[in-house]
Design a protein around this motif. Structure first.
Motif, short mmCIF file in Angstrom:
data_model
loop_
_atom_site.label_atom_id
_atom_site.label_comp_id
_atom_site.label_asym_id
_atom_site.label_seq_id
_atom_site.Cartn_x
_atom_site.Cartn_y
_atom_site.Cartn_z
N TRP A 1 1.67 2.06 -3.37
CA TRP A 1 0.56 2.59 -4.15
C TRP A 1 0.54 4.13 -4.00
O TRP A 1 0.51 4.96 -5.13
N ILE A 2 0.43 4.38 -2.67
CA ILE A 2 0.12 5.83 -2.06
C ILE A 2 1.18 6.97 -2.72
O ILE A 2 0.70 8.09 -3.59
N LEU B 1 3.01 6.61 -5.90
CA LEU B 1 3.06 6.34 -6.95
C LEU B 1 2.02 7.39 -7.48
O LEU B 1 2.67 8.72 -8.23
N VAL B 2 0.92 7.35 -6.42
CA VAL B 2 -0.49 8.49 -6.62
C VAL B 2 -0.18 9.65 -6.46
O VAL B 2 -0.22 10.98 -7.43
N LEU B 3 0.78 9.90 -5.11
CA LEU B 3 1.20 11.45 -4.97
C LEU B 3 2.15 11.77 -6.09
O LEU B 3 2.31 13.36 -6.68
N VAL C 1 2.17 11.00 -9.68
CA VAL C 1 1.04 10.83 -11.04
C VAL C 1 0.57 12.97 -9.88
O VAL C 1 0.07 13.51 -11.39
N VAL C 2 -0.12 13.25 -8.69
CA VAL C 2 -0.67 14.42 -8.56
C VAL C 2 0.13 15.70 -8.83
O VAL C 2 0.18 16.31 -9.69
N CYS C 3 1.85 15.46 -8.77
CA CYS C 3 2.76 16.86 -8.97
C CYS C 3 3.22 16.59 -9.89
O CYS C 3 2.97 17.94 -10.46
N HIS D 1 0.86 -1.26 -0.03
CA HIS D 1 0.08 0.11 -0.21
C HIS D 1 0.25 1.12 -0.20
O HIS D 1 0.87 1.85 -0.95
N SER D 2 2.34 1.38 0.41
CA SER D 2 2.91 2.45 0.49
C SER D 2 3.66 3.22 -0.65
O SER D 2 3.75 3.98 -0.83
#
Ligand SMILES: Nc1ncnc2c1ncn2[C@@H]1O[C@H](COP(=O)(O)OS(=O)(=O)O)[C@@H](OP(=O)(O)O)[C@H]1O
Length: 620
Positions: free
Chosen positions: A33-34, A36-38, A40-42, A30-31
């Motif tokens: 994944w988080i 990766l999401v951050l 992409v947002v950046c 899960h870490s």
């Protein structure tokens, strides 16, 4: 093994939200994944911000262009000959193009002409335009050059534009306008718009240099303009080009009134589909000229040093009311100018005639408060409307510049000096007479100084000094060769010695205007070519009219014969007689018109003809 932070998280009290986070953080998968999401947002935020920045800077450029100072690298403005064309493809040149386009939407001369040219121009509007032009190029520095008629002044080899000569005449650009002084300071004259325009136009033309045949030449007075007219007539005639000729076989286009399109033969009748060249005397009005000429027309004109010009004008137009009773030019400059009446017909020849011909109000006193402002306005408008301004004192250099600008050959610009006065009727001037003339014609003097400077800039940037020298000497060689072939005695003679009456130039005022005799030992074909080179203005205009409008020309001939039967002769003398008769008829017509219009302001819409009859009809 668990790391200390994880242990710390595990020991915290649970809530519904934090338990979810805790579970996520505690699991390694899960870490990832988080993270990766951050990431992409950046990336998304960064892309969005960059795009926003680009859009806002583009809109800034578009809205602020007219007010931006011109910060282009000097090398781009005055490229060397090698990278002449490439340099202009830079981003900066794009900005210049956009600026020019913005300026082209407002034509100061037309704004000025709205008032018929007789009253004061709308200064607020015009000054705004002048400011725009100034802003366009304040970064430039133009070298002041000594202005001396008859001398060619090129920069010394290795000198760069921008270095002033001690004691040189200079033109200073100030908020108020242009001031003239003799000093060694650098000057800050705006780069003229037409100069930029010429560069911009030539970006495309260099690669595909097509000879230009859409041309307007503003024929100014006593500036060697008849010699240029002859060049244009010969070029057009040999290529079957169509000239925008004066209506009804006149020799000038509505002069001294503002040019009007309906005064061109073939416009009202719509018998002409396309005009190529317009080159007769006119008082310039761009909006009217543009109605007749194609959009891609090349506009040029010529100026002469106002002192030499005034001396020539005083002799040639001695019979105009302003000069009529004066004993000498000094007499006029010292005393008679006080009685000068600008509203009397033909008196405009006596005062700032250059400004008048370009369509400006010529009545400006040397000590007028708004002199500098008006000079700036006139200069800005000329820059705007003309691609090239030539200088009579540097006639050969002017022809080379013209050749390059029009993409013509050396043979196309070769000529003999036409309309020149015999030495007998030249009067050397005292130095202080020259100063008085500069003062009296203060507006013309400022215009001349400005364009004398930009002329040399164009030489530097469009041709280059070395190339200019080379081509000038080639032109002179060609001229000598032609003179040896074509002319009897190799040069100009007084009118009394001209054998062929059809080649005799008009004589007027106190001037003795010279002409040429053809070499009798040349074949027919060479003779025809040589004859064109020495055909004076009025005869050539007549001939072009007859070629373009044979039926109308026949009608005019018939009408003239009926009015003046005594002038019916079939030879060339008879032809000249016909010109004389027609002009004389016009003269009467004009007098009648003027008497009707007495005390009325001359209006272009009222008058359908002009006063050329008064100017050029006195044949010897
Ligand atoms: N090639 C060349 N180089 C230098 N100067 C030249 C040239 N051709 C003509 N001229 C001189 O120009 C004067 C005549 O000018 P224009 O033809 O414009 O006169 S007019 O207005 O059309 O009557 C007239 O000047 P003045 O002789 O001083 O009167 C001519 O001598």
């Amino acid at each position: 093994m668990l790391s200390p932070p994880r242990r710390w998280i595990r020991e915290q009290p649970l809530s519904s939200v934090t338990s979810c986070i805790r579970r996520g953080l505690c699991s390694r998968r899960h870490s990832l994944w988080i993270l990766l999401v951050l990431l992409v947002v950046c990336i998304a935020i960064q892309t969005f911000v960059a795009r926003q920045a680009r859009t806002s800077s583009r809109s800034d450029k578009l809205t602020e262009l007219p007010h931006l100072r011109f910060t282009v690298n000097k090398q781009h403005l005055f490229p060397t000959r090698q990278n002449h064309w490439e340099g202009l493809h830079s981003e900066s040149s794009l900005a210049v193009k956009q600026n020019v386009r913005v300026l082209q939407t407002e034509r100061p001369s037309d704004l000025h002409h709205q008032n018929g040219g007789y009253g004061k121009p709308s200064h607020d509007v015009l000054l705004r335009h002048v400011d725009k032009i100034r802003n366009l190029a304040t970064a430039s520095q133009i070298e002041a050059r000594r202005v001396s008629p008859g001398k060619m002044l090129l920069l010394k080899h290795g000198n760069k534009p921008g270095l002033g000569h001690p004691g040189s005449l200079s033109l200073h650009s100030t908020r108020k306008g242009l001031t003239v002084g003799t000093d060694k300071r650098l000057i800050n004259t705006p780069i003229p718009t037409s100069f930029l325009k010429a560069h911009i136009n030539s970006i495309h033309s260099k690669a595909t240099c097509h000879p230009k045949s859409h041309i307007v030449f503003l024929k100014t007075h006593k500036t060697a303009s008849s010699t240029i007219l002859n060049i244009l007539y010969r070029y057009g005639e040999s290529r079957n080009l169509t000239f925008a000729l004066p209506l009804n076989k006149h020799s000038q286009l509505f002069y001294p009134f503002f040019f009007a399109s309906h005064f061109v033969e073939g416009v009202s009748s719509r018998s002409v589909k396309e005009f190529h060249i317009m080159c007769n005397h006119m008082r310039f009005r761009k909006s009217e000229v543009a109605k007749v000429m194609p959009e891609d027309t090349f506009y040029f004109s010529i100026l002469r040093h106002p002192v030499a010009m005034m001396e020539s004008i005083f002799i040639y137009y001695k019979s105009i009311p302003a000069f009529h009773k004066t004993h000498s030019l000094d007499d006029f400059l010292d005393n008679s100018w006080r009685n000068y009446n600008s509203s009397v017909t033909n008196n405009h020849y006596a005062h700032n005639i250059l400004a008048f011909d370009f369509g400006f109000d010529n009545n400006v006193a040397a000590d007028a408060e708004d002199l500098e402002e008006r000079a700036s306005i006139a200069i800005a408008a000329i820059e705007q409307d003309f691609h090239l301004i030539l200088i009579s004192e540097y006639f050969d250099e002017s022809m080379i510049l013209l050749k390059h600008a029009l993409c013509w050959s050396l043979e196309n610009v070769v000529s003999f000096k036409l309309n020149s006065r015999s030495e007998r009727t030249r009067h050397p001037l005292l130095p202080n007479t020259a100063e008085k003339i500069k003062k009296w014609n203060a507006l013309d003097w400022r215009i001349y100084l400005h364009f004398n400077t930009t002329f040399w800039y164009k030489v530097d940037s469009l041709v280059g000094q070395e190339q200019m020298r080379k081509e000038v000497s080639q032109l002179r060689e060609l001229q000598v060769k032609l003179a040896n072939t074509c002319l009897k005695d190799g040069g100009a003679v007084d009118p009394s010695q001209i054998k062929d009456a059809g080649l005799k130039p008009f004589q007027y005022g106190a001037a003795v205007i010279q002409g040429y005799n053809l070499n009798p030992h040349i074949d027919r074909e060479t003779k025809a070519k040589c004859e064109r080179l020495i055909t004076p203005e009025l005869q050539y205009t007549d001939r072009m009219y007859t070629q373009q409008f044979p039926e109308l020309a026949a009608k005019h001939r018939q009408a003239t014969r009926m009015v003046h039967p005594q002038r019916q002769r079939s030879d060339r003398t008879g032809m000249m007689g016909m010109v004389w008769a027609r002009e004389s008829h016009h003269r009467q017509f004009i007098r009648h018109k003027f008497s009707n219009l007495k005390n009325q302001k001359a209006s272009t819409s009222v008058l359908l003809t002009h006063t050329e009859g008064n100017n050029k009809t006195n044949m010897s």
